[in-house]
Design a protein around this motif. Structure first.
Motif, PDB file in Angstrom:
ATOM      1  N   PRO A   1     -13.126 -28.259 -64.683  1.00 28.22           N
ATOM      2  CA  PRO A   1     -11.953 -27.977 -65.515  1.00 28.22           C
ATOM      3  C   PRO A   1     -12.189 -26.856 -66.519  1.00 28.22           C
ATOM      4  O   PRO A   1     -11.937 -27.013 -67.693  1.00 28.22           O
ATOM      5  CB  PRO A   1     -11.722 -29.313 -66.213  1.00 28.22           C
TER       6      PRO A   1
ATOM      7  N   PHE B   1     -11.648 -22.530 -66.888  1.00 33.30           N
ATOM      8  CA  PHE B   1     -11.072 -21.316 -66.300  1.00 33.30           C
ATOM      9  C   PHE B   1     -11.802 -20.101 -66.861  1.00 33.30           C
ATOM     10  O   PHE B   1     -12.138 -20.037 -68.030  1.00 33.30           O
ATOM     11  CB  PHE B   1      -9.576 -21.196 -66.660  1.00 33.30           C
TER      12      PHE B   1
ATOM     13  N   MET C   1      -7.615 -16.543 -66.821  1.00 33.46           N
ATOM     14  CA  MET C   1      -6.695 -16.913 -67.899  1.00 33.46           C
ATOM     15  C   MET C   1      -5.824 -15.727 -68.295  1.00 33.46           C
ATOM     16  O   MET C   1      -4.666 -15.893 -68.693  1.00 33.46           O
ATOM     17  CB  MET C   1      -7.481 -17.402 -69.122  1.00 33.46           C
TER      18      MET C   1
ATOM     19  N   LYS D   1      -0.532 -21.728 -66.221  1.00 30.47           N
ATOM     20  CA  LYS D   1      -1.692 -22.380 -66.832  1.00 30.47           C
ATOM     21  C   LYS D   1      -1.424 -23.870 -67.068  1.00 30.47           C
ATOM     22  O   LYS D   1      -2.271 -24.716 -66.785  1.00 30.47           O
ATOM     23  CB  LYS D   1      -2.042 -21.700 -68.155  1.00 30.47           C
ATOM     24  N   VAL D   2      -0.235 -24.188 -67.574  1.00 26.53           N
ATOM     25  CA  VAL D   2       0.095 -25.590 -67.822  1.00 26.53           C
ATOM     26  C   VAL D   2       0.100 -26.392 -66.525  1.00 26.53           C
ATOM     27  O   VAL D   2      -0.460 -27.482 -66.423  1.00 26.53           O
ATOM     28  CB  VAL D   2       1.464 -25.703 -68.528  1.00 26.53           C
TER      29      VAL D   2
ATOM     30  N   ALA E   1      -1.478 -25.622 -63.791  1.00 25.76           N
ATOM     31  CA  ALA E   1      -2.850 -25.713 -63.289  1.00 25.76           C
ATOM     32  C   ALA E   1      -3.641 -26.782 -64.049  1.00 25.76           C
ATOM     33  O   ALA E   1      -4.396 -27.557 -63.453  1.00 25.76           O
ATOM     34  CB  ALA E   1      -3.537 -24.352 -63.409  1.00 25.76           C
ATOM     35  N   LEU E   2      -3.428 -26.827 -65.366  1.00 24.96           N
ATOM     36  CA  LEU E   2      -4.125 -27.844 -66.147  1.00 24.96           C
ATOM     37  C   LEU E   2      -3.692 -29.260 -65.755  1.00 24.96           C
ATOM     38  O   LEU E   2      -4.506 -30.171 -65.668  1.00 24.96           O
ATOM     39  CB  LEU E   2      -3.878 -27.611 -67.642  1.00 24.96           C
ATOM     40  N   GLU E   3      -2.388 -29.441 -65.515  1.00 26.74           N
ATOM     41  CA  GLU E   3      -1.914 -30.761 -65.089  1.00 26.74           C
ATOM     42  C   GLU E   3      -2.523 -31.143 -63.753  1.00 26.74           C
ATOM     43  O   GLU E   3      -2.943 -32.287 -63.536  1.00 26.74           O
ATOM     44  CB  GLU E   3      -0.385 -30.764 -65.002  1.00 26.74           C
ATOM     45  N   GLN E   4      -2.581 -30.174 -62.824  1.00 23.04           N
ATOM     46  CA  GLN E   4      -3.209 -30.465 -61.544  1.00 23.04           C
ATOM     47  C   GLN E   4      -4.681 -30.808 -61.719  1.00 23.04           C
ATOM     48  O   GLN E   4      -5.217 -31.704 -61.069  1.00 23.04           O
ATOM     49  CB  GLN E   4      -3.058 -29.264 -60.607  1.00 23.04           C
ATOM     50  N   GLN E   5      -5.347 -30.054 -62.621  1.00 17.64           N
ATOM     51  CA  GLN E   5      -6.760 -30.331 -62.870  1.00 17.64           C
ATOM     52  C   GLN E   5      -6.942 -31.751 -63.411  1.00 17.64           C
ATOM     53  O   GLN E   5      -7.863 -32.470 -63.014  1.00 17.64           O
ATOM     54  CB  GLN E   5      -7.320 -29.311 -63.886  1.00 17.64           C
ATOM     55  N   VAL E   6      -6.049 -32.191 -64.328  1.00 16.44           N
ATOM     56  CA  VAL E   6      -6.149 -33.545 -64.897  1.00 16.44           C
ATOM     57  C   VAL E   6      -5.968 -34.595 -63.808  1.00 16.44           C
ATOM     58  O   VAL E   6      -6.727 -35.567 -63.695  1.00 16.44           O
ATOM     59  CB  VAL E   6      -5.113 -33.730 -66.026  1.00 16.44           C
TER      60      VAL E   6
END
Length: 835
Positions: free
Chosen positions: A204, A206, A211, A219-220, A222-227
Motif C-alpha cells: 500500500p 505509491f 502519485m 487516487k481515492v 486506488a486507495l479504496e481498492q488497496q484497502v
C-alpha cells in the motif's frame, strides 16, 4: 542454487516455524554506512540504474539467517537480480517483479519488507527505514513504468525458465546440503498454501511519479481498492497460518509415531503401532466418506439454489418486461396528452375559463358557509351557556329538595315522637284523647303506603322504601304499637341522614372509589374502607379482601369436593343447621320468601364449612355470618371462603369452639377498655349492677349482624375484613359513646336492660359513629389489646381449671357416698313392695 531455496515455507518471515533456532549462525550483515555508500555511488554513476546492498533472509535448517547480497534492477525484463558482491559477473538468481507484490508488516523488524511472487516469498532488509521506503518506491515505479511501456503482458515470472534472464548456475564449492530439495508436505497443504499466496495484494505505497500522474479521484479509488485487497490478504494470511499450524501438528504427530515405531524393541510393539496406524487410516477414510457425503449434499443444495436463482432471474426478467411495457404505455399516453394540448388550445382555454368561473362560485359559497358557521357557533355557545346554567340550577334545586326532604323527615319524626310522649303522659286517662292519639298514630304509620301509591308526588319527603338494596326491612313490623312507632321514627331519621349526606359525602366517595383502579394494601385504601364501600363496588372489594386472607388455604375445586362429601355422608351438625336456617334474619325478604334460593345456598355453605373445619363443625351465629356474605357476594363459594376467612384467619382460635374461650376473653377485655375510655358510664352501670356482656357477647360473635341497621353494619364489615377484630372493639366502644347521655339519664337497671336490647337500632348517623370509632377512641394500640387478652386468658383458664377440679371432687364425693336414701324417706324398692 540459492534462489531456489526461497520456497514459500522457508523464505517468508510470517511462517510460524521459520524462526531461527537458538545458537544458529548468521552471515554478518553489511553495515548501514557501506550500503548507503554503495547506493550513493551507484546512483551517481548511473542515475537511472537501481542497485545496492540489501540483506536477504535465506538458508535451510539451522543455517537460516540474513546474508548481504548485491541487488540490481533490469528494466527490460522487470527482474531484480542479486549476487554476492557487485563485482560478480553472474547473478545468483533473479526476482520477477512484473507480477510481484510488496508487503511491509508493521510488527516486523525495522527495515524489513517482503516481495511476494506466485511461486515464492523473498524477505529483504534494508539498513534503515528510509532506505526501505526508497527501495519500495523505486520498485513500484519501475514496475508501473514496465507495464505502461509494454503493450503485451510480461513473460512468465518463473526465473528457472529459459529466456527469463541470465542463466543461473550452481556456485562452485557450495555445500550440497543447501541445494533445493522437495519439502515433505502433502499435496493438499501445498495447494492450499499456494492458493492463499495467490490472493496477495500489492504494497500500500505509491511512488511519487505515480502519485503525480494520477488525478485525485483515481487516487481515492486506488486507495479504496488497496484497502479491500489488503483486508482480503489479511484474511487469507490468517487462514494460511491456521493451515500451516494444522500441517505442523500433523507432521509432528507423524514424527512421533515414526519415532515410536523405530524405538520399539520388539516386533509385537511395532505390530501394535501398525495396527493403530491402520485404525487411524480407517477413521480418516470414514471421515473422508462423511465429507464426501456432505459435499454431495452441499452440491444438491447448491443445485437447488441455482434453480431458485434461475427462477428469480426469470421472475426479474418478467418484471422488467412488465416495467418496460408500462414505460411504453406511459410514453404513448404522454405523447397523446401533448398532442391533445397542441391540437386544441382554444378548447382548453374555454375549459380553463369555465373552471375559473366555477372556482369563483365555490369561493362565494364557501364564504357564505363560513358566515353561517360563525352564526351557528355563536348560537351553540349561547345554548351551551344556557344549558350549564340550567344544569347548575337543577343541581341546586335537587340539593334544596333533598335538604327539604331531610327536614320534613325530621319534622315528621319529631311529630311521631311528640305523639308517643303525649300518649305516655296521658296514660289510660281521658279515653277520648287516647282514642284520638291512636287514630293520629295509625294515620302517621299509614302515610308511607298512601304516598307511595300517589304517582304525582315523586319526591315525597317521607317516601321511605319498604326494603333496602340488600332486602332488609327499613321499618320492621312489630306487634307492639310503641315499637312500630319507634321503628318508623328511626327509619325517618336514617332517610334524613342519607339525603343530607348524598351530595356532600356519598358522591365524592363514589368518585374516589371509581378512580381507585387496581386494589393494593395502602393507607388510602384503609381510609376509604373505613368510610364505607359504595354498593356497586362492594362485591369486588370484598372478594379481594377475602382472597387476601385465605389465598394460602384456597385450592381449586375444594368447595365442590366438600359439597360432594356432604352429599355422600350426613354431618352430625346438619340437624342444628336446619333448625337455624328458619331463624336467620326474619326481617330480610331473601330468607323469608318461600321461593327464594338463599336458604338452600346458606345450607350448602354451612355444611361445607362443617366438613372444612371439623374442630368447630357448626356453632350458632355462623349462619348469620354466612348470610351476610351471601347477601353481598351472591355466590356460594365466595360466601364460603368469607366464612373461612372470618373464623380461621381474622378471629382468634377457640372463638367458636365448645367452650367459647376466646369470646369470653374478649368480653373481659372490652370491660377493661370501657373502664379506660368511658369511666363515667361504667361507674353509672356498675352502681346499678348492669352486666354488659349479656348484650355485647352477641356483638362479637356475629360482628353486629343482628344489632345495627344494614347500611352501618356493612360499613363496619368493610373495615373489619381489612383490619380485623380491632374494628369490632372500636365500634363497640363507639356505640356506648354514641348513647352515653341517654344511658346516663336512665336510673333503673330494668329500664337500662330494656334500652340496651334495642338501643343499637336507634343509631342513624353512620358518619358520627365512624368518627367516634376511629378518632375519639384513639389511641388504640394493638399491643395493648394483645397484652389484655393474654392476661385475661390466663385468669380465665385458671378459673376453668378450678371449676373442673371442683366438679371432679364433687363427683368423687358422690361416688364415695353411694346411692343411699335419706332417713325417713322410703327407697324405690320399698315403694314397689307396698300393695
Amino acid at each position: 542454487m540459492e534462489g531456489a531455496q526461497e520456497s514459500p515455507a522457508e523464505s517468508g518471515s510470517s511462517v510460524p516455524w521459520s524462526e531461527e533456532p537458538a545458537g544458529s549462525a548468521r552471515v554478518p550483515e553489511v553495515s548501514p554506512s557501506e550500503e548507503s555508500e554503495g547506493c550513493t555511488r551507484s546512483l551517481e554513476a548511473a542515475p537511472k540504474k537501481l542497485c545496492g546492498y540489501l540483506s536477504k533472509f535465506g538458508g535451510k535448517g539451522p543455517i537460516r539467517g540474513w546474508k548481504s547480497r548485491w541487488f540490481f534492477f533490469d528494466e527490460r525484463k522487470c527482474h531484480l537480480y542479486y549476487s554476492r558482491t557487485a563485482q560478480d559477473a553472474n547473478p545468483l538468481d533473479s526476482i520477477d517483479l512484473s507480477s510481484a507484490v510488496f508487503d511491509c508488516k508493521a510488527d516486523a523488524e525495522e527495515g524489513t519488507f517482503e516481495i511476494k511472487t506466485p511461486s515464492r516469498i523473498i524477505t529483504l532488509k534494508a539498513a534503515t527505514k528510509q532506505v526501505m521506503l526508497y527501495w519500495l518506491q523505486q520498485l513500484q515505479m519501475k514496475r508501473w513504468e514496465f507495464h505502461n511501456s509494454l503493450p503485451a503482458p510480461p513473460a512468465a515470472p518463473d526465473a528457472a525458465l529459459p529466456g527469463n534472464g541470465p542463466a543461473l548456475r550452481p556456485e562452485p564449492g557450495k555445500d550440497p546440503a543447501n541445494s533445493p530439495k522437495p519439502t515433505p508436505k502433502s499435496s493438499l497443504t501445498t495447494s492450499l498454501i499456494q492458493k492463499a499466496k495467490s490472493q496477495s495484494n500489492t504494497f500500500p505505497l505509491f511512488s511519487e511519479g505515480l502519485m503525480r500522474n494520477r488525478t485525485a479521484q483515481e487516487k481515492v479509488l486506488a486507495l479504496e481498492q488497496q484497502v479491500l485487497m489488503l483486508t482480503k490478504e489479511l484474511k487469507s494470511q490468517k487462514e494460511l497460518v491456521k493451515i500451516l499450524h494444522k500441517a505442523l501438528e500433523a507432521a509432528q504427530q507423524e514424527k512421533r509415531v515414526s519415532s515410536a515405531y523405530l524405538a520399539a524393541a520388539q516386533d509385537k510393539d511395532r505390530l501394535e503401532l501398525v495396527r493403530h496406524k491402520v485404525r487411524q487410516i480407517a477413521e480418516l477414510g470414514r471421515r473422508v466418506e462423511a465429507l464426501e457425503r456432505e459435499r454431495e449434499s452441499l452440491a444438491q443444495t447448491a443445485s437447488l439454489r441455482e434453480q431458485e436463482i434461475q427462477e428469480l432471474q426469470r421472475h426479474v426478467q418478467l418484471l422488467l418486461d412488465k416495467n418496460q411495457a408500462k414505460q411504453q404505455v406511459i410514453c404513448k399516453l404522454s405523447e397523446k396528452v401533448t398532442q391533445d394540448f397542441m391540437e386544441a388550445p382554444e378548447e382548453a382555454e374555454r375549459d380553463f375559463l369555465s373552471q375559473q368561473e366555477r372556482m369563483e362560485q365555490l369561493k362565494d359559497d364557501m364564504e357564505a358557509y363560513r358566515t353561517q358557521n360563525r352564526f351557528l357557533n355563536s348560537e351553540i355557545h349561547q345554548v351551551t351557556k344556557i344549558w350549564r346554567k340550567v344544569a347548575e340550577k337543577e343541581k341546586a334545586l335537587l340539593m334544596k329538595c333533598a335538604y327539604l326532604q331531610a327536614q320534613n323527615c325530621r319534622v315528621e319524626s319529631k311529630y311521631l315522637a311528640g305523639l308517643r310522649r303525649l300518649q305516655e303522659a296521658l296514660g289510660v286517662e281521658a279515653g277520648e284523647c287516647s282514642e284520638l292519639l291512636r287514630q293520629l298514630i295509625q294515620e302517621a304509620l299509614q302515610w308511607e303506603a298512601s304516598e307511595a301509591s300517589d304517582e304525582s308526588i315523586v319526591l315525597s319527603p317521607s317516601a321511605v322504601s319498604e326494603y333496602d338494596e340488600y332486602g332488609f326491612l327499613t321499618v320492621p313490623s312489630y306487634e307492639v304499637e310503641d315499637l312500630r312507632l319507634l321503628a318508623k321514627i328511626q327509619a325517618l331519621e336514617v332517610h334524613s341522614h342519607q339525603l343530607l349526606a348524598h351530595e356532600a359525602v356519598q358522591r365524592p366517595l363514589r368518585e374516589r372509589w371509581a378512580a381507585l383502579g387496581e386494589l393494593a394494601p395502602s393507607a388510602e385504601l384503609k381510609q376509604l374502607l373505613r368510610a364505607g364501600v359504595p354498593h356497586e363496588h362492594r362485591p369486588r372489594v370484598w372478594r379481594w379482601l377475602i382472597r387476601l386472607r385465605v389465598q394460602h388455604l384456597q385450592a381449586p375445586g375444594c368447595y365442590q369436593e366438600l359439597l360432594s362429601r356432604g352429599q355422600a355422608c350426613k354431618h352430625p351438625a346438619a340437624r342444628q343447621i336446619e333448625l337455624d336456617l328458619n331463624r336467620t334474619f326474619p326481617n330480610n325478604k331473601h330468607f323469608t320468601c318461600p321461593t327464594s334460593g338463599f336458604p338452600d345456598k346458606l345450607r350448602r355453605v354451612l355444611l361445607a364449612f362443617s366438613w372444612q373445619n371439623p374442630t368447630i363443625g357448626y356453632c350458632q351465629g355462623l349462619n348469620r355470618l354466612a348470610a351476610i356474605a351471601l347477601l353481598v357476594l351472591d355466590e356460594e363459594e365466595s360466601a364460603f371462603w368469607c366464612l373461612v376467612a372470618i373464623v380461621e384467619t381474622i378471629m382468634p382460635a377457640d372463638y367458636y369452639s365448645k367452650t367459647l374461650l376466646a369470646s369470653q376473653v374478649d368480653q373481659r377485655v372490652l370491660q377493661d377498655l370501657l373502664l379506660e375510655k368511658l369511666p363515667r358510664l361504667m361507674a353509672h352501670l356498675g352502681q346499678r349492677r348492669v352486666d354488659l356482656s349479656f348484650i355485647t357477647f352477641n356483638w362479637f360473635l356475629v360482628v353486629f349482624a343482628d344489632s345495627l341497621i344494614s347500611n352501618i353494619l356493612l360499613q363496619v364489615w368493610d373495615a373489619f375484613l381489612y383490619e380485623g377484630i380491632k374494628v369490632v372493639f372500636r365500634y363497640a366502644l363507639a356505640i356506648f359513646k354514641y348513647n352515653e347521655e341517654a344511658l346516663l339519664r336512665l336510673q333503673d337497671s330494668l329500664e337500662i336492660y330494656q334500652y340496651l336490647h334495642f338501643f343499637t337500632k336507634t343509631i342513624c348517623d353512620s358518619r358520627k359513629l365512624m368518627h367516634i370509632a376511629f378518632n375519639d377512641m384513639n389511641p388504640f394500640p394493638m399491643k395493648q389489646l394483645r397484652q389484655l387478652r393474654a392476661a385475661h386468658r390466663e385468669r380465665l383458664q385458671a378459673e376453668l381449671n378450678e371449676l373442673e377440679q371442683l366438679k371432679a371432687e364433687y363427683l368423687e364425693t358422690r361416688v364415695a357416698q353411694g346411692p343411699s336414701a335419706p332417713e325417713g324417706c322410703p327407697s324405690e324398692d320399698e315403694g314397689e313392695a307396698e300393695p
